[in-house]
Design a protein around this motif. Structure first.
Motif, PDB file in Angstrom:
ATOM      1  N   HIS A  26      57.117  32.839 -65.618  1.00 38.11           N
ATOM      2  CA  HIS A  26      58.152  32.920 -64.587  1.00 38.11           C
ATOM      3  C   HIS A  26      59.492  32.972 -65.314  1.00 38.11           C
ATOM      4  O   HIS A  26      59.845  32.028 -66.030  1.00 38.11           O
ATOM      5  N   LYS A  30      59.368  27.997 -62.186  1.00 35.84           N
ATOM      6  CA  LYS A  30      59.106  27.454 -60.850  1.00 35.84           C
ATOM      7  C   LYS A  30      59.758  26.084 -60.688  1.00 35.84           C
ATOM      8  O   LYS A  30      60.232  25.746 -59.613  1.00 35.84           O
ATOM      9  N   SER A  31      59.837  25.314 -61.780  1.00 30.17           N
ATOM     10  CA  SER A  31      60.458  23.989 -61.714  1.00 30.17           C
ATOM     11  C   SER A  31      61.958  24.070 -61.434  1.00 30.17           C
ATOM     12  O   SER A  31      62.580  23.068 -61.097  1.00 30.17           O
ATOM     13  N   GLY A  34      62.186  29.078 -59.254  1.00 31.47           N
ATOM     14  CA  GLY A  34      61.668  30.433 -59.417  1.00 31.47           C
ATOM     15  C   GLY A  34      60.485  30.686 -58.496  1.00 31.47           C
ATOM     16  O   GLY A  34      59.696  29.788 -58.218  1.00 31.47           O
ATOM     17  N   LYS A  35      60.377  31.896 -58.024  1.00 37.10           N
ATOM     18  CA  LYS A  35      59.318  32.273 -57.083  1.00 37.10           C
ATOM     19  C   LYS A  35      58.274  33.160 -57.735  1.00 37.10           C
ATOM     20  O   LYS A  35      58.483  33.715 -58.807  1.00 37.10           O
ATOM     21  N   ASP A  36      57.138  33.302 -57.065  1.00 30.20           N
ATOM     22  CA  ASP A  36      56.068  34.211 -57.479  1.00 30.20           C
ATOM     23  C   ASP A  36      56.391  35.611 -56.962  1.00 30.20           C
ATOM     24  O   ASP A  36      55.815  36.054 -55.968  1.00 30.20           O
ATOM     25  N   ASN A  40      60.337  38.226 -60.906  1.00 34.05           N
ATOM     26  CA  ASN A  40      60.460  36.940 -61.592  1.00 34.05           C
ATOM     27  C   ASN A  40      59.246  36.608 -62.448  1.00 34.05           C
ATOM     28  O   ASN A  40      59.185  35.548 -63.041  1.00 34.05           O
ATOM     29  N   THR A  41      58.270  37.486 -62.500  1.00 39.77           N
ATOM     30  CA  THR A  41      57.081  37.216 -63.310  1.00 39.77           C
ATOM     31  C   THR A  41      56.849  38.345 -64.304  1.00 39.77           C
ATOM     32  O   THR A  41      57.180  39.497 -64.035  1.00 39.77           O
ATOM     33  N   SER A  54      59.920  25.269 -69.645  1.00 41.69           N
ATOM     34  CA  SER A  54      60.583  25.310 -68.343  1.00 41.69           C
ATOM     35  C   SER A  54      62.063  25.691 -68.477  1.00 41.69           C
ATOM     36  O   SER A  54      62.867  25.383 -67.611  1.00 41.69           O
TER      37      SER A  54
END
Length: 92
Positions: A26, A30-31, A34-36, A40-41, A54
Protein backbone atom coordinates in the motif's frame (compact mmCIF):
# COMPACT_ATOMS: atom_id res chain seq x y z
CA UNK A 1 8.73 -4.85 -7.60
CA UNK A 2 7.62 -1.22 -7.82
CA UNK A 3 10.69 -0.24 -5.76
CA UNK A 4 13.66 -2.35 -6.88
CA UNK A 5 12.38 -3.79 -10.17
CA UNK A 6 12.87 -7.50 -9.44
CA UNK A 7 10.34 -10.00 -10.76
CA UNK A 8 9.74 -13.72 -10.37
CA UNK A 9 12.82 -15.48 -11.71
CA UNK A 10 15.18 -12.72 -10.52
CA UNK A 11 17.78 -13.46 -7.85
CA UNK A 12 17.69 -11.33 -4.71
CA UNK A 13 19.82 -11.97 -1.64
CA UNK A 14 20.97 -15.28 -3.16
CA UNK A 15 17.44 -16.62 -3.72
CA UNK A 16 15.55 -17.08 -6.97
CA UNK A 17 12.25 -15.28 -6.44
CA UNK A 18 8.89 -16.83 -7.30
CA UNK A 19 5.36 -15.41 -7.29
CA UNK A 20 5.02 -16.20 -3.59
CA UNK A 21 7.87 -13.79 -2.81
CA UNK A 22 5.87 -10.88 -4.19
CA UNK A 23 3.48 -8.91 -1.99
CA UNK A 24 0.89 -6.16 -2.35
CA UNK A 25 2.22 -2.90 -0.98
CA UNK A 26 0.00 0.00 0.00
CA UNK A 27 1.70 3.20 -1.19
CA UNK A 28 -0.10 5.07 1.60
CA UNK A 29 -0.11 2.42 4.36
CA UNK A 30 -3.46 1.17 5.60
CA UNK A 31 -2.35 2.19 9.11
CA UNK A 32 -2.29 5.77 7.80
CA UNK A 33 -5.66 5.65 6.10
CA UNK A 34 -4.57 4.07 2.80
CA UNK A 35 -7.25 2.18 0.90
CA UNK A 36 -7.36 -0.98 -1.22
CA UNK A 37 -7.46 0.87 -4.54
CA UNK A 38 -5.61 0.43 -7.82
CA UNK A 39 -3.80 3.74 -7.37
CA UNK A 40 -2.70 2.93 -3.81
CA UNK A 41 -1.49 -0.64 -4.31
CA UNK A 42 1.46 -2.07 -6.19
CA UNK A 43 3.43 -5.28 -6.41
CA UNK A 44 6.54 -5.22 -4.20
CA UNK A 45 9.02 -7.91 -3.27
CA UNK A 46 8.92 -9.06 0.33
CA UNK A 47 12.26 -7.37 1.15
CA UNK A 48 11.20 -3.93 -0.10
CA UNK A 49 7.74 -4.15 1.45
CA UNK A 50 9.27 -5.14 4.79
CA UNK A 51 11.87 -2.34 4.55
CA UNK A 52 9.16 0.25 3.83
CA UNK A 53 6.93 -1.00 6.62
CA UNK A 54 4.20 1.44 7.63
CA UNK A 55 6.06 4.47 6.25
CA UNK A 56 5.56 6.39 3.04
CA UNK A 57 8.11 5.39 0.42
CA UNK A 58 9.90 8.77 0.59
CA UNK A 59 10.16 8.46 4.39
CA UNK A 60 11.88 5.11 3.87
CA UNK A 61 14.28 6.60 1.30
CA UNK A 62 12.67 4.61 -1.52
CA UNK A 63 11.31 5.75 -4.87
CA UNK A 64 8.54 4.37 -7.03
CA UNK A 65 9.71 3.10 -10.43
CA UNK A 66 6.22 3.88 -11.77
CA UNK A 67 2.96 5.32 -10.49
CA UNK A 68 0.23 2.74 -9.86
CA UNK A 69 -2.87 3.33 -11.95
CA UNK A 70 -6.18 1.69 -12.67
CA UNK A 71 -5.88 -0.72 -15.61
CA UNK A 72 -8.05 -0.29 -18.64
CA UNK A 73 -10.75 -2.90 -18.21
CA UNK A 74 -12.95 -2.08 -21.18
CA UNK A 75 -11.48 -5.06 -22.99
CA UNK A 76 -11.71 -7.39 -19.98
CA UNK A 77 -14.06 -10.27 -20.52
CA UNK A 78 -15.12 -12.22 -17.48
CA UNK A 79 -17.20 -15.32 -17.80
CA UNK A 80 -18.98 -17.02 -14.97
CA UNK A 81 -19.05 -15.89 -11.37
CA UNK A 82 -16.63 -13.11 -10.40
CA UNK A 83 -14.89 -13.98 -7.11
CA UNK A 84 -16.11 -11.76 -4.26
CA UNK A 85 -12.53 -10.74 -3.40
CA UNK A 86 -12.14 -9.23 -6.89
CA UNK A 87 -15.27 -7.08 -6.69
CA UNK A 88 -13.63 -4.37 -4.59
CA UNK A 89 -11.21 -3.78 -7.47
CA UNK A 90 -13.70 -3.99 -10.34
CA UNK A 91 -16.55 -1.63 -11.02
CA UNK A 92 -19.25 -4.29 -11.36
Amino acid sequence: CVYCGVHPGSVKKGKVLNKGDMTIDHIQPKSRGGKDTWTNTACACYHCNHRKGSRLHNEAGMRLRWEPKMPRVGYLVASGEIPAAWKIYLEV
